[in-house]
Design an enzyme around this catalytic site. Structure first.
Site, mmCIF file in Angstrom:
data_model
loop_
_atom_site.group_PDB
_atom_site.id
_atom_site.type_symbol
_atom_site.label_atom_id
_atom_site.label_comp_id
_atom_site.label_asym_id
_atom_site.label_seq_id
_atom_site.Cartn_x
_atom_site.Cartn_y
_atom_site.Cartn_z
ATOM 1 N N HIS A 46 1.436 0.837 -13.222
ATOM 2 C CA HIS A 46 2.211 -0.374 -13.504
ATOM 3 C C HIS A 46 3.703 -0.015 -13.552
ATOM 4 O O HIS A 46 4.079 0.976 -14.183
ATOM 5 C CB HIS A 46 1.764 -0.982 -14.838
ATOM 6 C CG HIS A 46 2.473 -2.258 -15.144
ATOM 7 N ND1 HIS A 46 2.156 -3.443 -14.510
ATOM 8 C CD2 HIS A 46 3.509 -2.514 -15.963
ATOM 9 C CE1 HIS A 46 2.977 -4.387 -14.948
ATOM 10 N NE2 HIS A 46 3.805 -3.856 -15.835
ATOM 11 N N GLY B 70 0.775 -1.249 0.000
ATOM 12 C CA GLY B 70 0.000 0.000 0.000
ATOM 13 C C GLY B 70 0.795 1.282 0.000
ATOM 14 O O GLY B 70 0.288 2.326 0.419
ATOM 15 N N SER B 71 2.026 1.258 -0.510
ATOM 16 C CA SER B 71 2.801 2.508 -0.500
ATOM 17 C C SER B 71 2.198 3.546 -1.453
ATOM 18 O O SER B 71 2.250 4.746 -1.181
ATOM 19 C CB SER B 71 4.271 2.249 -0.825
ATOM 20 O OG SER B 71 4.436 1.895 -2.185
ATOM 21 N N ASN B 72 1.598 3.092 -2.545
ATOM 22 C CA ASN B 72 0.944 4.053 -3.454
ATOM 23 C C ASN B 72 -0.321 4.624 -2.823
ATOM 24 O O ASN B 72 -0.608 5.813 -2.976
ATOM 25 C CB ASN B 72 0.635 3.384 -4.801
ATOM 26 C CG ASN B 72 1.866 3.323 -5.683
ATOM 27 O OD1 ASN B 72 2.278 4.330 -6.254
ATOM 28 N ND2 ASN B 72 2.493 2.151 -5.753
ATOM 29 N N MET C 7 -4.063 -7.224 -7.111
ATOM 30 C CA MET C 7 -3.544 -8.361 -7.867
ATOM 31 C C MET C 7 -4.643 -9.263 -8.433
ATOM 32 O O MET C 7 -4.452 -10.473 -8.544
ATOM 33 C CB MET C 7 -2.597 -9.188 -6.976
ATOM 34 C CG MET C 7 -1.481 -8.385 -6.366
ATOM 35 S SD MET C 7 -0.440 -7.592 -7.607
ATOM 36 C CE MET C 7 0.684 -8.930 -7.934
ATOM 37 N N ARG C 8 -5.777 -8.688 -8.755
ATOM 38 C CA ARG C 8 -6.872 -9.460 -9.353
ATOM 39 C C ARG C 8 -7.280 -8.786 -10.652
ATOM 40 O O ARG C 8 -7.229 -7.561 -10.763
ATOM 41 C CB ARG C 8 -8.099 -9.458 -8.447
ATOM 42 C CG ARG C 8 -7.859 -10.032 -7.082
ATOM 43 C CD ARG C 8 -8.251 -11.475 -7.044
ATOM 44 N NE ARG C 8 -8.059 -12.031 -5.709
ATOM 45 C CZ ARG C 8 -8.363 -13.264 -5.385
ATOM 46 N NH1 ARG C 8 -8.887 -14.083 -6.268
ATOM 47 N NH2 ARG C 8 -8.161 -13.713 -4.163
ATOM 48 N N LYS D 175 -15.513 -14.527 -7.806
ATOM 49 C CA LYS D 175 -15.298 -13.174 -8.338
ATOM 50 C C LYS D 175 -16.609 -12.388 -8.441
ATOM 51 O O LYS D 175 -16.673 -11.204 -8.137
ATOM 52 C CB LYS D 175 -14.636 -13.279 -9.721
ATOM 53 C CG LYS D 175 -14.285 -11.927 -10.320
ATOM 54 C CD LYS D 175 -13.647 -12.042 -11.676
ATOM 55 C CE LYS D 175 -12.199 -12.441 -11.556
ATOM 56 N NZ LYS D 175 -11.381 -11.994 -12.692
ATOM 57 N N ASN E 126 -5.011 2.386 -13.353
ATOM 58 C CA ASN E 126 -4.013 1.474 -12.774
ATOM 59 C C ASN E 126 -2.626 2.084 -12.921
ATOM 60 O O ASN E 126 -2.378 2.873 -13.841
ATOM 61 C CB ASN E 126 -4.057 0.124 -13.509
ATOM 62 C CG ASN E 126 -3.117 -0.900 -12.898
ATOM 63 O OD1 ASN E 126 -2.982 -0.984 -11.671
ATOM 64 N ND2 ASN E 126 -2.451 -1.686 -13.727
HETATM 65 C C1 GRF Z 1 3.424 -1.030 -7.558
HETATM 66 O O1 GRF Z 1 4.712 -1.276 -8.063
HETATM 67 C C2 GRF Z 1 2.432 -0.840 -8.668
HETATM 68 O O2 GRF Z 1 2.991 -0.265 -9.808
HETATM 69 C C3 GRF Z 1 2.004 -2.252 -8.964
HETATM 70 O O3 GRF Z 1 1.953 -2.874 -7.711
HETATM 71 C C4 GRF Z 1 2.869 -2.248 -6.830
HETATM 72 C C5 GRF Z 1 2.127 -1.877 -5.591
HETATM 73 O O4 GRF Z 1 2.968 -1.375 -4.600
HETATM 74 N N1 GRF Z 1 0.759 -2.284 -9.687
HETATM 75 P P1 GRF Z 1 2.367 -0.767 -3.263
HETATM 76 O O5 GRF Z 1 1.466 -1.838 -2.667
HETATM 77 O O6 GRF Z 1 1.594 0.459 -3.629
HETATM 78 O O7 GRF Z 1 3.534 -0.465 -2.399
#
Ligand code: GRF
Length: 198
Positions: A104, A9-11, A85-86, A60, A102
């Site tokens: 990536h 969850g860093s983002n 991741m789904r 799902k 999203n």
């Molecule tokens: C990130 O690298 C994002 O680009 C990818 O999954 C990772 C998630 O990282 N889709 P975090 O959980 O936000 O730290």
């Protein structure tokens, strides 16, 4: 917006901070996950954000039904994937067309999939990066909103590359969402262009 995650969850944290600082004028209605013990969910709770567990063990369809009901009841405009991741079903994606985003960790269309940073590093590319895109029914696919490159130096290790990529992600995501939420992106052919200063 609602944020969906499966991992650390860093983002999500970076976006929550930008919202709190007023850099990104958006409200996080809730943070949802398919994993009840995701670190990102613990962090969201500690920030005082509402959380939602998506019951993928019931299938799902049921998980997306729960998500859909919450999105409707909270009148959510945007679904922001941050390490979720789904794959969302084509039905779900169709319902929220052009409203799911999203991030990536590669320059798409190179290196889609769950190991993008490692795959790019092991391939030996000199430049990789980060992509923010709208979600369609295919994996790591859909109109590209923004990309930023990251150079891989001879001294880089996988760990140092991961650090560089995540630092870029935390900066690029909120800036892209700011422009998206302000309606600045326009579709020209296959290309998403931006109006005004970026
Ligand atoms: C990130 O690298 C994002 O680009 C990818 O999954 C990772 C998630 O990282 N889709 P975090 O959980 O936000 O730290």
């Amino acid at each position: 917006m609602a944020i969906l995650l499966s991992g650390r969850g860093s983002n999500m944290l970076a976006l929550a901070q930008r919202c709190a600082q007023g850099d990104l004028e958006a409200k996080i209605c809730f943070v949802a996950s398919d994993k009840k013990d995701a670190y990102g969910i613990m962090m969201a709770k500690s920030l005082g954000l509402k959380t939602l567990l998506l019951p993928y063990e019931e299938g799902k369809e049921q998980a997306e039904k729960v998500l859909n009901e919450k999105l409707q009841s909270d009148s959510v405009d945007w679904i922001v994937l941050a390490g979720f991741m789904r794959m969302l079903s084509p039905t779900f994606v169709g319902k929220y067309e052009k409203r799911i985003v999203n991030i990536h960790p590669s320059l798409l269309p190179s290196f889609p999939g769950t190991q993008a940073i490692k795959d790019a590093f092991e391939y030996g590319v000199k430049v990789t990066g980060v992509t923010v895109h709208l979600v369609d029914e295919k994996m790591d696919h859909g109109p590209i909103l923004s990309q930023r490159e990251v150079r891989i130096c001879d001294e880089d290790t996988l760990e140092s590359l991961e650090e560089k990529i995540h630092a870029i992600e935390h900066d690029l995501y909120w800036q892209t969402l700011k422009n998206l939420f302000a309606g600045r992106f326009k579709m020209k052919g296959r290309r998403m262009t931006i109006e005004g200063p970026y």
